[in-house]
Design a protein around this motif. Structure first.
Motif, PDB file in Angstrom:
ATOM      1  N   SER A 196       0.830  -1.208   0.000  1.00  8.87           N
ATOM      2  CA  SER A 196       0.000   0.000   0.000  1.00  8.87           C
ATOM      3  C   SER A 196       0.864   1.257   0.000  1.00  8.87           C
ATOM      4  O   SER A 196       0.610   2.206  -0.742  1.00  8.87           O
ATOM      5  N   ALA A 197       1.892   1.221   0.842  1.00  6.15           N
ATOM      6  CA  ALA A 197       2.739   2.418   0.969  1.00  6.15           C
ATOM      7  C   ALA A 197       3.458   2.708  -0.348  1.00  6.15           C
ATOM      8  O   ALA A 197       3.516   3.851  -0.799  1.00  6.15           O
ATOM      9  N   ALA A 198       3.964   1.648  -0.985  1.00  4.55           N
ATOM     10  CA  ALA A 198       4.660   1.845  -2.262  1.00  4.55           C
ATOM     11  C   ALA A 198       3.703   2.365  -3.313  1.00  4.55           C
ATOM     12  O   ALA A 198       4.039   3.267  -4.091  1.00  4.55           O
ATOM     13  N   ASN A 199       2.482   1.830  -3.349  1.00  7.62           N
ATOM     14  CA  ASN A 199       1.488   2.313  -4.306  1.00  7.62           C
ATOM     15  C   ASN A 199       1.186   3.789  -4.070  1.00  7.62           C
ATOM     16  O   ASN A 199       1.123   4.575  -5.017  1.00  7.62           O
ATOM     17  N   GLY A 200       0.968   4.124  -2.803  1.00  4.00           N
ATOM     18  CA  GLY A 200       0.664   5.515  -2.461  1.00  4.00           C
ATOM     19  C   GLY A 200       1.775   6.436  -2.932  1.00  4.00           C
ATOM     20  O   GLY A 200       1.525   7.456  -3.579  1.00  4.00           O
ATOM     21  N   ALA A 201       3.020   6.037  -2.660  1.00 10.14           N
ATOM     22  CA  ALA A 201       4.164   6.883  -3.036  1.00 10.14           C
ATOM     23  C   ALA A 201       4.248   7.025  -4.550  1.00 10.14           C
ATOM     24  O   ALA A 201       4.456   8.110  -5.073  1.00 10.14           O
ATOM     25  N   THR A 202       4.061   5.914  -5.263  1.00  5.17           N
ATOM     26  CA  THR A 202       4.120   5.963  -6.721  1.00  5.17           C
ATOM     27  C   THR A 202       3.060   6.913  -7.263  1.00  5.17           C
ATOM     28  O   THR A 202       3.325   7.743  -8.141  1.00  5.17           O
ATOM     29  N   LEU A 203       1.838   6.785  -6.722  1.00  2.00           N
ATOM     30  CA  LEU A 203       0.746   7.606  -7.239  1.00  2.00           C
ATOM     31  C   LEU A 203       0.941   9.083  -6.919  1.00  2.00           C
ATOM     32  O   LEU A 203       0.667   9.946  -7.758  1.00  2.00           O
ATOM     33  N   ILE A 204       1.444   9.365  -5.711  1.00  2.00           N
ATOM     34  CA  ILE A 204       1.712  10.772  -5.382  1.00  2.00           C
ATOM     35  C   ILE A 204       2.788  11.312  -6.321  1.00  2.00           C
ATOM     36  O   ILE A 204       2.734  12.459  -6.770  1.00  2.00           O
ATOM     37  N   GLY A 205       3.767  10.466  -6.627  1.00  2.89           N
ATOM     38  CA  GLY A 205       4.800  10.875  -7.581  1.00  2.89           C
ATOM     39  C   GLY A 205       4.185  11.225  -8.931  1.00  2.89           C
ATOM     40  O   GLY A 205       4.499  12.256  -9.528  1.00  2.89           O
ATOM     41  N   CYS A 206       3.264  10.357  -9.401  1.00  5.98           N
ATOM     42  CA  CYS A 206       2.573  10.637 -10.672  1.00  5.98           C
ATOM     43  C   CYS A 206       1.821  11.954 -10.578  1.00  5.98           C
ATOM     44  O   CYS A 206       1.816  12.760 -11.518  1.00  5.98           O
ATOM     45  N   TRP A 207       1.177  12.156  -9.441  1.00 10.68           N
ATOM     46  CA  TRP A 207       0.383  13.380  -9.268  1.00 10.68           C
ATOM     47  C   TRP A 207       1.279  14.620  -9.357  1.00 10.68           C
ATOM     48  O   TRP A 207       0.950  15.591 -10.029  1.00 10.68           O
TER      49      TRP A 207
END
Lengths: 478, 457
Positions: free
Chosen positions: B237-248
């Motif tokens: 979950s944490a890795a997904n969150g970080a990846t998505l915030i990066g995309c954002w």
């Protein structure tokens, strides 16, 4: 080195090792570094280009003025001068409101023209996503990176069960907190380092004033430390790492993205400003109240006439040794300029009130405080722009009155002919505009101090919070 | 149907999901309210200016509406008000209306020295950008989607339910689709309900509102697809969150800022200053050259005045205004160039919509709301046409030496606000559609492989 500080350093070193091993963290940090350096280089290039372009325009426009043929001085009053605002040295780091203010003012008699051709009016709406500058990266993106690096500092240890282990092995909670803190102070230093180096290099190369640059670096260091300490505090308080991340990202959103946009809405709704047209109409009306120079029975100008005649010891205006119409023109310019000044001061005061309302919230959003601090130090804030406009208006007055004086003294009072003109040589004697860059430490000293103080208070409060939270951590572990 | 209800209940039981959705609904409603307040304020300002203008006109009429009144004086001292009221959809996307003037007074003098005048503006308040629906949609909606989606799969794995879930026969297969569609509809609902209410309050046209809603639906679909794609890769979950915030960060902050930096360098617009300087030279030179030289191009354009008596003295109003018109015409090429480069910036931003969803949404919303740079250019165009009408009105008085009396003031042309230039930009909409479809397609494929691999685990 004492045993205690060795333990603190051990904790810090462990944290650093974990960070360096984290590939995503490394990539993000390197990207941020690249961004700061690129945006600084691009910013410097852009600033130099803009500066050169404005200087070139200023030179051509001044030359065109000097090259005008023989004319009646009043024609030159309306031919006017163009003034271009030179960019400040630190504008490459933080262009502030420069893109939103016009930088070109046309100066002529009896009119106060606005500053035109701002970048914002000529750009597509992409500009509103933010300008890629070192200030933008440090204010907006760097806090988010810090949050991502630091959110799990303690909460992850707690989740993985290592926290209990560490404390059981005799590490004091305060030592743990101090260790983590030192690790993230290091992170902040690493993140700020490229910006710091850029500013230092610029200052050494004479491209940026040293003291404001130094204050700028300190301001950003404190600002970024606030985020690191806040992340640590949340990490100390919250049970799960995931929750810490959510709390911190939400805080970032509120402080960095939402608050700066909502507060201006509040300010314009609370403190309305009259439009330029309303001001123009009001000035026109006020002028008519004072007197009408074209009306022979007007009380104000009859008195002015009586005074002038007495001063020269003559009976009729035709007997004056100087040109009467020019004298009336000078008096008229004095009156209009007085009104311009009054209305401009009122407008500035209203703007200041609006900005004060927003800036007060610097107390809840450190972004507002650091943004203000940074713009003030870069001389790209509203006050610097107002300072420019005031200088411009003073110049306009002197330049117009100098031309009027030429009319008074060089144009014959009687029998001047249908088309009286004076020699073009006079145009070169008129002053061209020279912008005196404000000393930001004097112009914005109070604001710089206040914003630095807000930032330091934030940091101190969060540090105190960390101390308390660390103590609680000990109780929980027991 | 039961599975849908169960998933809905699950969604609202998680404090993060329920909180994020509620927050989105509140913030959207606030932004719509703020947008409506801003447009109402702009309308109130226009009314205030109209009142001030009436007072001013009355005083000019008193001073210059004499029986032997001179049209030249009347034209010199009369300012004509032009206004650009906000479109009914401007509340959703305020665009450039905070930096572009929407009231401007013009006289019969050269238009090019009057057209770029700016209004009173507090730059510090304009700097962060407006708080409107467009802002909430572009910046905040993706964050809510990230909060709702980042642990869609990983949350189940971390709770140990993943295998059970994908091995369920009927309801299990479609679990990801069901949950994604549910989140999609809820996010879209939180965005669109306040928007449609705002549109109803301001009586916005249905087509424009629909275009904005469609853009919102596609933009949300893009982000949801992206989030699902990341979630389906099966990391924590944490890795997904970080990846998505990066995309954002990249898609809504970094790439647009970078694109703007590139655009402003590639298409410089200093021409605005150039044309003002050139126009000034032309107008002022006219005082030093023989009057016939000014009248020659003027009569080519206005043959109807060719046979009026020549100007012999030093000054005549008809010569004065002819000189201003010739000054404007002399820089026509520069003006066209300037507008061309402004339009080019806008066109390139729209093209950017093919790769940058945020830029596409920005373009679509502001075009539909008629509040972008093109809208301002349309306003300037309408001022220009009005200025031509002014010339046509005043010239007969001057060239026929007719007195300009009180009654003539009432005959003066009045500016009518321009018709809306709002349009539905097809290209960024298609770009957005393609992006959303690509990402969603990839997400569905990703979910399929995930389900089969999870079943094998």
């Amino acid at each position: 080195m004492s045993f205690r500080s060795t333990k603190v350093l051990r904790v810090a070193a462990e944290e650093w090792r974990a960070l360096v091993r984290n590939r995503v963290a490394m990539i993000a940090s390197l990207t941020l570094t690249a961004l700061i350096v690129t945006s600084a280089i691009l910013g410097m290039e852009q600033r130099n280009a803009t500066k050169a372009a404005r200087a070139r325009y200023q030179a051509t426009s001044d030359e065109a003025f000097d090259a005008q043929p023989d004319r009646h001085p009043h024609r030159m009053v309306h031919y006017g001068q163009f003034v271009f605002r030179p960019l400040s040295a630190l504008a490459f780091f933080d262009p502030g409101v420069d893109g939103f203010t016009g930088n070109t003012v046309f100066l002529e008699g009896h009119r106060q023209n606005s500053a035109n051709f701002s970048e914002a009016r000529q750009s597509s709406l992409l500009l509103r996503f933010g300008q890629l500058t070192p200030a933008f990266v440090l204010q907006t993106l760097a806090p988010l990176l810090i949050v991502f690096l630091a959110f799990g500092a303690v909460s992850r240890e707690r989740e993985q069960g290592t926290l209990r282990l560490l404390l059981a092995q005799g590490l004091r909670p305060s030592e743990l907190a101090a260790g983590k803190l030192s690790a993230y102070v290091g992170v902040v230093a690493a993140i700020a380092a490229p910006a710091l180096l850029v500013l230092a290099a610029a200052a050494l190369a004479g491209q940026a004033p040293p003291v404001p640059s130094l204050l700028m670096v300190s301001g950003y260091l404190v600002y970024l430390s606030i985020w690191a300490v806040a992340a640590l505090l949340v990490s100390l308080l919250v049970r799960r790492a995931r929750d810490a991340l959510i709390v911190l990202v939400a805080a970032w959103m509120g402080v960095v993205i939402l608050a700066p946009r909502i507060l201006p809405e509040l300010a314009v709704a609370r403190i309305p400003t009259p439009t330029r047209i309303e001001t123009d109409v009001a000035i026109h009306h006020a002028l008519k109240q004072i007197g009408d120079s074209h009306n022979p029975d007007d009380p104000y100008f009859s008195e002015f006439k009586a005074k002038t005649l007495a001063q020269y010891g003559v009976e009729k205006v035709e007997d004056l040794p100087v040109q009467w119409a020019g004298l009336v023109g000078m008096e008229g310019e004095r009156l209009t300029s007085g009104l311009f000044d009054r209305y401009a001061r009122e407008a500035f005061a209203r703007e200041a009130e609006q900005n004060r309302l927003v800036r007060q919230f610097g107390v809840i959003s450190p972004l507002i405080a650091v943004r203000q601090l940074s713009m003030s130090l870069a001389a790209t804030d509203t006050e610097s722009h107002q300072d420019f406009l005031e200088q411009v208006e003073r110049h306009r007055y002197h330049f117009v009155q100098a031309l009027n004086l030429l009319q008074v003294t060089k144009i014959p009072n009687r029998n001047a002919g249908a088309d009286p003109r004076i020699s073009a040589a006079h145009w070169k004697t008129l002053p061209s505009f020279t912008y005196r860059e404000p000393n930001v430490l004097q112009l914005a000293g109070d604001r710089i101090r206040a914003n630095l103080l807000i930032l330091v208070c934030w940091l101190a409060a969060l540090l105190a919070g960390c101390g308390l939270a660390a103590r609680r951590l000990g109780e929980v572990a027991r | 149907m039961n599975a849908w209800k169960a998933d809905l209940r699950l969604l609202f039981r998680a404090p993060l999901s329920a909180g994020a959705l509620l927050l989105l609904l509140i913030v959207t409603a606030l932004s719509v309210a703020a947008g409506l307040a801003a447009t109402a304020r702009q309308e109130a300002i226009i009314e205030r200016v109209e009142a001030a203008q009436r007072r001013d006109l009355a005083s000019v009429t008193r001073d210059y509406g004499k029986p032997d009144g001179d049209a030249g004086n009347a034209a010199y001292y009369t300012f004509h008000l032009t206004t650009d009221p906000p479109s009914p959809l401007a509340f959703a996307a305020l665009g450039q209306r905070d930096v572009q003037p929407y009231v401007l007074r013009v006289r019969l003098l050269g238009l090019q020295s009057q057209l770029y005048e700016s209004e009173t503006l507090n730059p510090e308040l304009a700097l962060p950008g407006a708080f409107d629906f467009a802002f909430v949609l572009i910046y905040l909606a993706p964050l809510v989607i990230i909060a709702l989606m980042h642990d869609l799969v990983s949350g189940e794995r971390e709770a140990g339910r993943l295998r059970l879930l994908v091995s369920l026969p009927a309801s299990g297969r479609g679990v990801w689709v069901r949950r994604s569609v549910l989140r999609y509809l809820l996010v879209l609902g939180a965005l669109l309900v306040p928007l449609v209410m705002g549109a109803a309050i301001s009586r916005a046209p249905v087509a424009g509102t629909f275009a904005i809603a469609l853009a919102a639906a596609l933009y949300v679909a893009f982000w949801l697809g992206l989030a699902l794609l990341v979630a389906a890769r099966g990391r924590s979950s944490a890795a997904n969150g970080a990846t998505l915030i990066g995309c954002w960060i990249v898609l809504t902050l970094l790439a647009p800022a970078l694109a703007n930096a590139v655009l402003s360098r590639a298409i410089p617009v200093a021409k605005g200053i150039d044309l003002t300087l050139a126009q000034r030279e032309r107008v002022h030179r006219a005082w030093d050259i023989p009057k016939e030289e000014t009248f020659r191009p003027f009569f080519v354009k206005h043959p109807e005045w060719r046979d009026t008596p020549p100007v012999l003295g030093r000054f005549h109003w008809k010569w004065y205004y002819a000189m201003h018109e010739v000054g404007d015409d002399g820089v026509a090429a520069e003006v066209a160039d300037y507008r061309q480069s402004l339009t080019a910036r806008e066109v390139w931003t729209a093209r950017l919509g093919w790769v940058l969803p945020a830029a596409a949404v920005q373009t679509i919303l502001h075009r539909a709301a008629d509040s972008d740079l093109l809208a301002h250019l349309a306003y300037q165009g309408s001022i220009e046409r009005f200025h031509t009408r002014l010339r046509d009105f005043y010239y007969p008085y001057m060239f026929h030496e007719r007195p300009f009396q009180q009654a003539d003031f009432e005959q003066m042309p009045r500016y009518q606000p321009r018709p809306s230039s709002a349009s539905l930009p097809i290209s960024p909409m298609i770009g957005l559609l393609v992006l959303a479809a690509l990402v969603s397609g990839a997400a569905v494929t990703g979910v399929r492989t995930l389900s089969s691999s999870a079943a094998r685990e």
